[in-house]
Design an enzyme around this catalytic site. Structure first.
Site, PDB file in Angstrom:
ATOM      1  N   LYS A 116       0.752  -1.189   0.064  1.00 44.70           N
ATOM      2  CA  LYS A 116      -0.143  -0.155   0.071  1.00 44.70           C
ATOM      3  C   LYS A 116       0.794   1.358  -0.055  1.00 44.70           C
ATOM      4  O   LYS A 116       0.362   2.404  -0.711  1.00 44.70           O
ATOM      5  CB  LYS A 116      -0.944   0.085   1.066  1.00 44.70           C
ATOM      6  CG  LYS A 116      -2.058  -1.056   1.122  1.00 44.70           C
ATOM      7  CD  LYS A 116      -3.078  -0.578   2.188  1.00 44.70           C
ATOM      8  CE  LYS A 116      -3.893  -1.993   2.503  1.00 44.70           C
ATOM      9  NZ  LYS A 116      -4.869  -2.147   1.806  1.00 44.70           N
ATOM     10  N   GLU A 200      -3.447   6.944   7.732  1.00 45.83           N
ATOM     11  CA  GLU A 200      -4.294   7.747   6.938  1.00 45.83           C
ATOM     12  C   GLU A 200      -5.201   8.484   7.715  1.00 45.83           C
ATOM     13  O   GLU A 200      -5.750   8.114   8.736  1.00 45.83           O
ATOM     14  CB  GLU A 200      -5.435   6.652   6.027  1.00 45.83           C
ATOM     15  CG  GLU A 200      -4.412   6.218   4.754  1.00 45.83           C
ATOM     16  CD  GLU A 200      -5.170   5.480   3.787  1.00 45.83           C
ATOM     17  OE1 GLU A 200      -6.486   5.258   4.089  1.00 45.83           O
ATOM     18  OE2 GLU A 200      -4.542   4.990   2.849  1.00 45.83           O
ATOM     19  N   HIS A 235     -15.624  -4.097   6.786  1.00 46.04           N
ATOM     20  CA  HIS A 235     -14.489  -3.833   5.509  1.00 46.04           C
ATOM     21  C   HIS A 235     -14.784  -4.598   4.456  1.00 46.04           C
ATOM     22  O   HIS A 235     -13.865  -4.690   3.519  1.00 46.04           O
ATOM     23  CB  HIS A 235     -13.264  -3.372   6.131  1.00 46.04           C
ATOM     24  CG  HIS A 235     -12.902  -2.551   6.994  1.00 46.04           C
ATOM     25  ND1 HIS A 235     -13.462  -1.194   6.882  1.00 46.04           N
ATOM     26  CD2 HIS A 235     -12.564  -2.481   8.412  1.00 46.04           C
ATOM     27  CE1 HIS A 235     -13.052  -0.442   8.091  1.00 46.04           C
ATOM     28  NE2 HIS A 235     -12.561  -1.320   8.802  1.00 46.04           N
ATOM     29  N   ARG A 297      -6.336  -7.609 -10.845  1.00 45.10           N
ATOM     30  CA  ARG A 297      -7.090  -8.672 -11.343  1.00 45.10           C
ATOM     31  C   ARG A 297      -8.468  -8.566 -11.278  1.00 45.10           C
ATOM     32  O   ARG A 297      -8.926  -7.403 -10.946  1.00 45.10           O
ATOM     33  CB  ARG A 297      -6.910  -9.771  -9.683  1.00 45.10           C
ATOM     34  CG  ARG A 297      -7.454  -8.985  -8.564  1.00 45.10           C
ATOM     35  CD  ARG A 297      -7.904 -10.073  -7.500  1.00 45.10           C
ATOM     36  NE  ARG A 297      -7.832  -9.209  -6.259  1.00 45.10           N
ATOM     37  CZ  ARG A 297      -9.240  -8.434  -5.949  1.00 45.10           C
ATOM     38  NH1 ARG A 297     -10.078  -8.688  -6.562  1.00 45.10           N
ATOM     39  NH2 ARG A 297      -9.151  -8.154  -4.641  1.00 45.10           N
TER      40      ARG A 297
END
Ligand code: ADP
Length: 615
Positions: A116, A200, A235, A297
């Site tokens: 990430k 974040e 999530h 993908r």
């Protein structure tokens, strides 16, 4: 075109890929673990190769076993589906090194987007907006804390190697930071073997917006518009749709263009998804949408994009892998209507969404929608893999049309005795906020209780089922236009209930043993007549009490030789996740008791025999 294709996956996505490959005249090869030897994807493929034991680590995740299967079957190409090895750059490299066609992006693109923090750095360089935060190498507690303070609470700690919703912690106040950091690192180390984190800004009213992109080997990249995947539980996506509700043309153009820039920045080839997070507190606007990550993908939710664009994304993947150019230019792509997908899971909402396993004795999905399923009636749901068993996708001219069609199809869905989230999905689709398009990722958690499907069928459904089951003669106390007095007794999922009025007109299905499956709102219950002489399944006149179905003895309330009276509880068995108490048919003594607590019993096995004085 590719001549033969090995699908390195299972379940609905393997079946989905086989469908398109077959339409293109490609020979299909399935792989399977021992647990999946008889699975639908194995039955649907032209050939199947066993690759190992039930645990995915010993089959679907073993690159060498899959490559050996490709050699053995003479496959020309490998499609990884999603999950498993689909984002494993080493596997992609090994496939290419073996001289096979890899249906996916270059390993270098997978690597560039795999972590990430590195992915976000690259996106910043490419001019793609990213969520404000900290990406630094300095992973000391002190530095991370100082950066979190600078970002401002709430802050989200994310594992740099994270995925699948794991390795994330929201921290609302400085005092909670140290504990959350430690637990996030522990989870990240255990799940991904990498304890590094990034920080974040936590977006308070977040919507998950993602853009489908496609690149070819001739330097073209296009987007196929956005999807909204804001309906999430822990999530994990539950309901997805395209286009995103409330997205105006200017915002769409900005976000889709940013996605194409992101894909170009990593020389992307094939199908990919750029995920963004939007702060939706004041509606969608381009300056409040930030890059989150790229999935290199095909996505689970790709069918909603197929529905609105008319493009078969798997066909495009195969064509591009074979070296063909993108079949359509950007100008030729347009949005037609609205599509919504729901993920059907074998899980029990009433038990904290615990996965549910077993044989799908009854399994039918409602009409009028596209169904991508990995199972059929009679198949078994094993505990080894993801509990998602099928997807239902509705397409309509308007969002409301698609929503109503999907809710209707889920309402008519029957899954039994395995539990499913169909009833929960119906509630979610009917929730006023979802109906109005007011979605954000916190909706399900916030509305949790309101989305729980009813614990029992409606009086209408019960009455109709009772009418079908009622023993000869009228239900006691039931008279037309007469006040309801006594009720008839039934067992609902093994629990006695009284049903006052019987009426016709509701769908129900008879099970082989005379019981009835009552299906309503996506949920299923079993109803059987209650008999005073020993529960739902009585004893013969010889006093032998037999197990009504295969199950486990969970309680023995009597001992051999003990006198019992009519109606006394003797043995309780648990079968298909339901308890059945068996009671004495008449007064007598326990003559035989061949079972003990914990014993597994077959259908028809002798549990207890009651003898009268004269026997
Ligand atoms: P994973 O790779 O594990 O799927 P993502 O980074 O894609 O993790 O995030 C998963 C979900 O977590 C998002 O769809 C969103 O619901 C939530 N999320 C991620 N980042 C933030 C953020 N900065 N603020 C609020 N919610 C977030």
């Amino acid at each position: 075109m590719i001549e033969s294709l090995l699908i390195a996956n299972r379940g609905e996505i393997a079946c989905r890929i086989i469908r398109t490959a077959r339409a293109l005249g490609i020979r299909t090869i399935a792989v399977h673990s021992d647990a999946d030897a008889a699975a639908l994807h194995v039955r649907e493929a032209d050939e199947a190769v066993r690759i190992g034991l039930a645990p995915a680590r010993e089959s679907y995740l073993v690159a060498d076993a899959i490559l050996a299967a490709a050699r053995e079957s003479g496959a020309a190409a490998i499609h990884p589906g999603y999950g498993f090895l689909s984002e494993n750059a080493d596997f992609a490299e090994a496939v290419i090194a073996a001289g096979l066609v890899w249906v996916g992006p270059d390993p270098a693109s997978i690597r560039a987007m795999g972590l990430k923090d590195a992915a976000k750095e690259r996106m910043i360089a490419a001019g793609v907006p990213v969520t404000p935060g900290y990406l630094g190498d300095d992973q000391s507690d002190a530095r991370l804390f100082a950066e979190a303070e600078a970002i401002g609470w709430p802050v989200l700690i994310k594992a740099v190697a994270g995925g699948g919703g794991k390795g994330m912690r929201r921290v609302d106040a400085a005092a909670d930071f140290a504990d959350a950091l430690a637990s996030c690192r522990r989870e990240a180390a255990a799940a991904f073997g990498d304890e590094r984190v990034l920080l974040e800004k936590y977006i308070l009213s977040p919507r998950h917006i993602e853009v489908q992109v496609f690149g070819d080997r001739h330097g073209q990249v296009v987007h196929l518009f956005e999807r909204d995947c804001s309906l999430q539980r822990r999530h994990q996506k539950v309901i997805e749709e395209a286009p995103a509700p409330g997205m105006d043309d200017a915002t769409r153009a900005a976000v889709c263009e940013a996605a194409v820039r992101a894909a170009r920045a990593v020389d992307y080839v094939g199908a990919g998804t750029i995920e963004f997070i939007a702060d939706a507190s004041t509606g969608l606007s381009a300056d409040c949408i930030w890059f989150m990550e790229m999935n290199t993908r095909l996505q689970v939710e790709h069918p909603v994009t197929e529905a609105i664009t008319g493009v078969d994304l798997v066909e495009w993947q195969l064509r591009i892998a074979a070296g063909e150019p993108l079949p359509l230019a950007q100008e030729a792509l347009a949005i037609h209507g609205h599509a919504i997908e729901a993920r059907l899971y074998a899980e029990d909402p009433a038990k904290g969404f615990l996965p549910s396993t077993g044989t799908l004795t009854a399994f039918s999905l409602g009409d009028g929608v596209r169904v991508d399923s990995g199972v059929e009636e009679g198949d078994a749901i094993s505990p080894w893999y993801d509990p998602m068993i099928a997807k239902l996708i509705a397409h309509g001219d308007t969002r409301e049309e698609a929503r109503a069609a999907l809710a209707g199809a889920l309402d008519a869905t029957v899954v039994w005795p395995v539990r499913s989230n169909a009833g929960f999905l119906v509630e979610a689709l009917d929730h006023p906020d979802f109906v109005a398009g007011r979605v954000d990722t916190g909706l399900i958690a916030r509305e949790g209780e309101a989305l729980m499907p009813p614990a029992r069928p409606s009086e209408e459904a019960l009455g109709a089922a009772a009418a079908l089951l009622a023993p000869p003669g009228p239900l006691s106390g039931f008279r037309l236009n007469a006040p309801r007095r006594a009720e008839s007794l039934f067992l609902l999922d093994g629990q006695p209930i009284g049903i006052a009025s019987a009426r016709h007109g509701h769908a129900a299905r008879t099970l082989p043993d005379g019981r009835l499956l009552v299906a309503e709102g996506g949920q299923s219950w079993v109803l059987s007549p209650w008999r005073a002489d020993g529960g739902a399944e009585g004893a013969g006149s010889d006093g032998a009490i037999l197990s009504p179905m295969p199950g486990r003895v969970i309680a023995v309330d009597v001992a051999a030789g003990q006198p019992v009276i009519k109606g006394q509880r003797l043995v309780t068995i648990e079968a298909m996740k339901m308890e059945h108490a068996l009671t004495a048919p008449f007064d007598g003594t326990v003559a035989e008791l061949p079972v003990a607590t914990g014993a597994q019993v077959a259908e028809g096995a002798l549990l207890v025999r009651i003898a009268t004085e004269d026997q």
